[in-house]
Design a protein around this motif. Structure first.
Motif, mmCIF file in Angstrom:
data_model
loop_
_atom_site.group_PDB
_atom_site.id
_atom_site.type_symbol
_atom_site.label_atom_id
_atom_site.label_comp_id
_atom_site.label_asym_id
_atom_site.label_seq_id
_atom_site.Cartn_x
_atom_site.Cartn_y
_atom_site.Cartn_z
ATOM 1 N N UNK A 16 4.955 -28.836 11.756
ATOM 2 C CA UNK A 16 5.042 -29.895 10.753
ATOM 3 C C UNK A 16 5.642 -29.387 9.434
ATOM 4 N N UNK A 17 5.362 -28.152 9.081
ATOM 5 C CA UNK A 17 5.945 -27.587 7.865
ATOM 6 C C UNK A 17 7.460 -27.458 7.994
ATOM 7 N N UNK A 18 7.923 -27.047 9.166
ATOM 8 C CA UNK A 18 9.365 -26.963 9.393
ATOM 9 C C UNK A 18 9.992 -28.357 9.330
ATOM 10 N N UNK A 19 9.304 -29.322 9.919
ATOM 11 C CA UNK A 19 9.785 -30.699 9.883
ATOM 12 C C UNK A 19 9.822 -31.219 8.450
ATOM 13 N N UNK A 20 8.807 -30.930 7.677
ATOM 14 C CA UNK A 20 8.777 -31.351 6.276
ATOM 15 C C UNK A 20 9.960 -30.756 5.517
ATOM 16 N N UNK A 21 10.248 -29.502 5.749
ATOM 17 C CA UNK A 21 11.396 -28.860 5.103
ATOM 18 C C UNK A 21 12.697 -29.542 5.522
ATOM 19 N N UNK A 22 12.865 -29.794 6.815
ATOM 20 C CA UNK A 22 14.078 -30.456 7.301
ATOM 21 C C UNK A 22 14.240 -31.837 6.686
ATOM 22 N N UNK A 23 13.170 -32.598 6.669
ATOM 23 C CA UNK A 23 13.235 -33.961 6.145
ATOM 24 C C UNK A 23 13.532 -33.947 4.643
ATOM 25 N N UNK A 24 12.984 -32.978 3.924
ATOM 26 C CA UNK A 24 13.228 -32.880 2.485
ATOM 27 C C UNK A 24 14.679 -32.509 2.199
ATOM 28 N N UNK A 25 15.202 -31.553 2.935
ATOM 29 C CA UNK A 25 16.604 -31.167 2.751
ATOM 30 C C UNK A 25 17.519 -32.333 3.122
ATOM 31 N N UNK A 26 17.208 -33.021 4.209
ATOM 32 C CA UNK A 26 18.000 -34.189 4.613
ATOM 33 C C UNK A 26 17.938 -35.277 3.533
ATOM 34 N N UNK A 27 16.773 -35.487 2.973
ATOM 35 C CA UNK A 27 16.611 -36.445 1.875
ATOM 36 C C UNK A 27 17.547 -36.095 0.717
#
Length: 153
Positions: A16-27
């Motif tokens: 989930x932390x990796x996903x959070x990072x990906x989603x934040x960068x994509x944002x």
């Protein structure tokens, strides 16, 4: 009903932390596209990119809260996100809609691949709630990728 043990929680929240990072960068990349896009289709695509980053803002909050439900702190700094993300910065030379769309589509596809893999891992860890959430997110991202892909045809 069996609770998750500490080892399961660590594995799940690492995903989930990796996903959070990906989603934040994509944002941030969607925001960049919104701010900097130029061209004949400016008004339409400017609004479309705004829709994307608004959707991603909700996703970021949901993923962070999913981490917190496991009593683990969510990463919240750029340095952490840059260490955790699967995405990379690709300088946009032409600020036209197609350049931004290609870049965003690539990132969505990376996240889709990560979600597919993560869902299977989390199912093996017996976390039905998180798995179910990720399936819904996968479907949302697949739809967005289809829409982005359709712009390129």
């Amino acid at each position: 009903m069996k609770h998750l043990d500490n080892n399961q929680i660590i594995k799940i929240t690492d995903i989930l932390k990796q996903l959070l990072a990906d989603e934040t960068i994509l944002y941030l990349k969607a925001r960049n596209a919104h701010w900097n896009v130029e061209g004949r289709d400016f008004q339409t695509i400017h609004l479309y990119f705004e829709t994307l980053y608004n959707e991603l803002q909700l996703v970021i909050d949901e993923v962070a809260e999913k981490i917190r439900t496991k009593d683990v702190y969510a990463p919240a700094t750029m340095s952490e996100y840059l260490q955790l993300t699967h995405l990379s910065e690709n300088p946009i030379i032409n600020h036209d809609s197609l350049s931004y769309i290609k870049d965003l589509l690539n990132d969505y596809e990376i996240i889709i691949g990560f979600l597919n893999q993560s869902i299977l891992e989390i199912e093996d860890l017996n976390d039905v709630s998180t798995s179910d959430y990720l399936v819904g997110l996968l479907e949302q991202h697949q739809k967005t990728a289809w829409m982005l892909r359709s712009h390129l045809k």
